[in-house]
Design a protein around this motif. Structure first.
Motif, PDB file in Angstrom:
ATOM      1  N   ALA A   1       0.852  -1.194   0.000  1.00  0.00           N
ATOM      2  CA  ALA A   1       0.000   0.000   0.000  1.00  0.00           C
ATOM      3  C   ALA A   1       0.885   1.240   0.000  1.00  0.00           C
ATOM      4  N   VAL A   2       0.511   2.208  -0.810  1.00  0.00           N
ATOM      5  CA  VAL A   2       1.341   3.394  -1.035  1.00  0.00           C
ATOM      6  C   VAL A   2       0.822   4.555  -0.191  1.00  0.00           C
ATOM      7  N   ASP A   3       1.739   5.248   0.484  1.00  0.00           N
ATOM      8  CA  ASP A   3       1.381   6.422   1.287  1.00  0.00           C
ATOM      9  C   ASP A   3       1.447   7.711   0.473  1.00  0.00           C
ATOM     10  N   VAL A   4       2.449   7.814  -0.403  1.00  0.00           N
ATOM     11  CA  VAL A   4       2.631   9.011  -1.225  1.00  0.00           C
ATOM     12  C   VAL A   4       3.041   8.584  -2.632  1.00  0.00           C
ATOM     13  N   VAL A   5       2.455   9.206  -3.632  1.00  0.00           N
ATOM     14  CA  VAL A   5       2.915   9.065  -5.008  1.00  0.00           C
ATOM     15  C   VAL A   5       3.771  10.269  -5.351  1.00  0.00           C
ATOM     16  N   PHE A   6       5.040  10.009  -5.658  1.00  0.00           N
ATOM     17  CA  PHE A   6       5.956  11.052  -6.106  1.00  0.00           C
ATOM     18  C   PHE A   6       5.793  11.142  -7.613  1.00  0.00           C
ATOM     19  N   ARG A   7       5.063  12.155  -8.046  1.00  0.00           N
ATOM     20  CA  ARG A   7       4.648  12.270  -9.452  1.00  0.00           C
ATOM     21  C   ARG A   7       5.828  12.617 -10.352  1.00  0.00           C
ATOM     22  N   TYR A   8       6.015  11.803 -11.412  1.00  0.00           N
ATOM     23  CA  TYR A   8       7.059  12.106 -12.377  1.00  0.00           C
ATOM     24  C   TYR A   8       6.506  12.370 -13.772  1.00  0.00           C
ATOM     25  N   PHE A   9       5.202  12.297 -13.939  1.00  0.00           N
ATOM     26  CA  PHE A   9       4.592  12.629 -15.228  1.00  0.00           C
ATOM     27  C   PHE A   9       4.181  14.101 -15.212  1.00  0.00           C
ATOM     28  N   LEU A  10       4.055  14.670 -16.418  1.00  0.00           N
ATOM     29  CA  LEU A  10       3.757  16.090 -16.592  1.00  0.00           C
ATOM     30  C   LEU A  10       2.403  16.255 -17.278  1.00  0.00           C
ATOM     31  N   ALA A  11       1.918  17.476 -17.266  1.00  0.00           N
ATOM     32  CA  ALA A  11       0.645  17.755 -17.936  1.00  0.00           C
ATOM     33  C   ALA A  11       0.712  17.404 -19.415  1.00  0.00           C
ATOM     34  N   GLU A  12       1.855  17.621 -20.036  1.00  0.00           N
ATOM     35  CA  GLU A  12       1.985  17.336 -21.464  1.00  0.00           C
ATOM     36  C   GLU A  12       1.888  15.839 -21.761  1.00  0.00           C
ATOM     37  N   ASP A  13       2.050  14.986 -20.725  1.00  0.00           N
ATOM     38  CA  ASP A  13       1.949  13.539 -20.900  1.00  0.00           C
ATOM     39  C   ASP A  13       0.508  13.042 -20.826  1.00  0.00           C
ATOM     40  N   LEU A  14      -0.432  13.921 -20.504  1.00  0.00           N
ATOM     41  CA  LEU A  14      -1.795  13.490 -20.217  1.00  0.00           C
ATOM     42  C   LEU A  14      -2.782  13.792 -21.337  1.00  0.00           C
ATOM     43  N   THR A  15      -2.272  14.123 -22.512  1.00  0.00           N
ATOM     44  CA  THR A  15      -3.169  14.334 -23.653  1.00  0.00           C
ATOM     45  C   THR A  15      -3.685  13.010 -24.201  1.00  0.00           C
ATOM     46  N   ASP A  16      -3.027  11.921 -23.848  1.00  0.00           N
ATOM     47  CA  ASP A  16      -3.441  10.586 -24.261  1.00  0.00           C
ATOM     48  C   ASP A  16      -4.576  10.113 -23.357  1.00  0.00           C
ATOM     49  N   PRO A  17      -5.756   9.794 -23.907  1.00  0.00           N
ATOM     50  CA  PRO A  17      -6.882   9.349 -23.071  1.00  0.00           C
ATOM     51  C   PRO A  17      -6.563   8.124 -22.219  1.00  0.00           C
ATOM     52  N   ALA A  18      -5.687   7.227 -22.711  1.00  0.00           N
ATOM     53  CA  ALA A  18      -5.346   6.030 -21.935  1.00  0.00           C
ATOM     54  C   ALA A  18      -4.606   6.413 -20.658  1.00  0.00           C
ATOM     55  N   SER A  19      -3.665   7.356 -20.757  1.00  0.00           N
ATOM     56  CA  SER A  19      -2.943   7.805 -19.566  1.00  0.00           C
ATOM     57  C   SER A  19      -3.883   8.530 -18.617  1.00  0.00           C
ATOM     58  N   ALA A  20      -4.774   9.342 -19.173  1.00  0.00           N
ATOM     59  CA  ALA A  20      -5.735  10.062 -18.330  1.00  0.00           C
ATOM     60  C   ALA A  20      -6.645   9.086 -17.588  1.00  0.00           C
ATOM     61  N   ALA A  21      -7.042   7.984 -18.259  1.00  0.00           N
ATOM     62  CA  ALA A  21      -7.894   6.993 -17.607  1.00  0.00           C
ATOM     63  C   ALA A  21      -7.156   6.289 -16.476  1.00  0.00           C
ATOM     64  N   GLN A  22      -5.862   6.020 -16.661  1.00  0.00           N
ATOM     65  CA  GLN A  22      -5.073   5.392 -15.605  1.00  0.00           C
ATOM     66  C   GLN A  22      -4.842   6.340 -14.433  1.00  0.00           C
ATOM     67  N   LEU A  23      -4.860   7.642 -14.715  1.00  0.00           N
ATOM     68  CA  LEU A  23      -4.679   8.635 -13.657  1.00  0.00           C
ATOM     69  C   LEU A  23      -5.939   8.807 -12.809  1.00  0.00           C
ATOM     70  N   GLU A  24      -7.100   8.550 -13.386  1.00  0.00           N
ATOM     71  CA  GLU A  24      -8.373   8.847 -12.720  1.00  0.00           C
ATOM     72  C   GLU A  24      -8.472   8.233 -11.317  1.00  0.00           C
ATOM     73  N   PRO A  25      -8.226   6.932 -11.118  1.00  0.00           N
ATOM     74  CA  PRO A  25      -8.357   6.392  -9.763  1.00  0.00           C
ATOM     75  C   PRO A  25      -7.331   6.965  -8.796  1.00  0.00           C
ATOM     76  N   LEU A  26      -6.173   7.382  -9.287  1.00  0.00           N
ATOM     77  CA  LEU A  26      -5.174   8.001  -8.417  1.00  0.00           C
ATOM     78  C   LEU A  26      -5.668   9.364  -7.923  1.00  0.00           C
ATOM     79  N   LEU A  27      -6.233  10.161  -8.839  1.00  0.00           N
ATOM     80  CA  LEU A  27      -6.784  11.452  -8.425  1.00  0.00           C
ATOM     81  C   LEU A  27      -7.921  11.266  -7.425  1.00  0.00           C
TER      82      LEU A  27
END
Length: 462
Positions: free
Chosen positions: A246-272
């Motif tokens: 189980a993760v306590d903190v996600v140290f984000r290494y992706f950028l806004a420019e990486d999220l134009t792909d709907p697949a990446s955005a969908a994988q981000l949704e449960p994290l947000l």
């Protein structure tokens, strides 16, 4: 009576003093030997290391760090000062698409955002000038102190640093302290925290080995680190988990420019969603991307916004920022006069550089002095009304570095100065590194343009 005009003091008195010491004692061995023997450093920089460090005086360090904190606070205030508090309007203004804007607007409502960034600066001989301000957790630089330590294995440098009372900051340690402050609500105090260093699936295929080094280095700070891509995260009971941990903190290494792909955005949704529910800390929030781009620097620089800042803020902007403007049909020149953008850009081609607002790493940049007139006109015309800025060229002053023949050579440096959260007795300086080139006309001094990397020591009188 005759007046004697003294020459301007050279850049880096300590740099010259160090070169004189090497010339007098003709030391044996190679200054970069230990760096080249480090697996982590060669993974990051191959064998492209400068023969000596860069030196930052205490006065320079204090001034640039204070200016960067002021610039950070001004950037953070832009939604209120310019857009009536509307974060979505700022996102659109800097060129984000609706998907990016929606994700960032959600992140802005979750948690705090403390200072964390890397300023890319040139020193023009009079002071530091800010080219870009990368405000995000995906900064690189976690090996900065390793370069310092490797260089100190060279006895002449170790003796010089000790004699002058010079120091360096551990950039990774500063990042960790900022993470603890920003994500305190989800970091346990009764056990070792688990921190996942996460990038997109596509990016991790390229940078995964380096992020694994990053995750392993977190152990030096009492953290269990795991490097993975977004696709490896699972969410039993809504909490992100990697390989059963189980993760306590996600140290984000992706950028806004990486999220134009709907697949990446969908994988981000449960994290947000997990971050919104307080089940995990997200360091740093996606809204950091709003402020760490070239478009917001243009807003600070633009003549039309000057009445939004007080005298001290304007003094900082004038001191730190070169003239920077969005590429629009009409603009104001450095003297404040209204001019046509295309005509101005053509008349001053060799003093201007064209940059996209959101891309990083020198991608999409065109230096006016490196292309012919026809190409420059085409670039400006194509960028008109788009997510691009024009910035006035900054000519870096030459800095003294040991050459390969017992003397000194002038190198042109891109300084990466890191900023973290301030605390009692700590002004937030989080260390630095430099990229050096022998070419004064290079578009951007970067690893991509052939630069070599070096560490930074501060203190003394340079």
């Amino acid at each position: 009576m005759t007046t004697t005009i003294l020459p301007r003091p050279p850049r880096s008195r300590l740099g010259h003093a160090y070169g004189e010491q090497l010339a007098q004692h003709a030391p044996a061995g190679h200054p970069t030997a230990a760096a080249r023997e480090s697996a982590a450093l060669t993974l990051a920089y191959r064998d492209r290391f400068l023969n000596g460090p860069a030196f930052l005086s205490q006065a320079e360090r204090r001034t640039v760090v204070e200016d960067l904190h002021t610039a950070y606070e001004l950037l953070r205030s832009l939604p209120e000062r310019v857009f009536g508090g509307n974060v979505t309007e700022l996102a659109a203004a800097v060129g984000m698409d609706p998907l990016q804007s929606a994700l960032i607007t959600r992140s802005a409502r979750t948690g705090s955002l403390l200072p964390l960034g890397r300023a890319d600066l040139y020193h023009d001989g009079a002071g530091f000038r800010l080219l870009e301000f990368n405000i995000t957790s995906a900064l690189g630089g976690f090996e900065n102190a390793d370069i310092n330590r490797a260089m100190l294995a060279y006895p002449p440098l170790e003796e010089f640093v000790r004699r002058h009372g010079l120091r360096y900051r551990d950039t990774l340690g500063c990042m960790v302290r900022t993470m603890y402050a920003e994500c305190a609500a989800t970091i346990p105090t009764h056990r070792t925290p688990v921190v996942a260093v996460v990038d997109t699936v596509e990016n991790f295929a390229v940078v995964g080995p380096r992020l694994q080094v990053f995750a392993a280095k977190l152990a030096d700070h009492g953290i269990e680190g795991i490097a993975c891509d977004l696709g490896r995260l699972t969410y039993p009971k809504g909490r992100p988990t990697v390989s059963g941990r189980a993760v306590d903190v996600v140290f984000r290494y992706f950028l806004a420019e990486d999220l134009t792909d709907p697949a990446s955005a969908a994988q981000l949704e449960p994290l947000l969603l997990a971050a919104e529910q307080g089940k995990v800390g997200l360091f740093s929030g996606l809204d950091a991307e709003l402020y760490g781009n070239k478009g917001t620097l243009a807003m600070l620089s633009d003549e039309q916004h000057r009445d939004l800042f007080d005298a001290a803020e304007l003094a900082c902007i004038n001191r730190l920022l070169p003239w920077t403007r969005y590429v629009r049909p009409r603009t104001t020149d450095p003297g404040g006069d209204r001019v046509g953008m295309l005509a101005y850009a053509l008349a001053h081609q060799h003093e201007l550089i064209l940059k996209p607002t959101l891309l990083h790493g020198g991608n999409g940049i065109t230096a006016g002095w490196q292309v012919d007139t026809a190409e420059w006109e085409n670039k400006i015309t194509s960028a008109m009304n788009g997510p691009f800025v024009l910035q006035r060229r900054v000519r870096p002053a030459a800095e003294p570095f040991p050459d390969h023949a017992g003397g000194l050579q002038g190198l042109f440096l891109n300084w990466g100065i890191y900023l973290g959260a301030r605390s009692a007795g700590d002004d937030g300086y989080a260390g630095g590194f430099v990229r050096g080139s022998t070419d004064p006309a290079v578009g951007v001094v970067s690893m991509g343009s052939g630069a070599a990397v070096g560490c930074v020591f501060h203190g003394g009188d340079c």
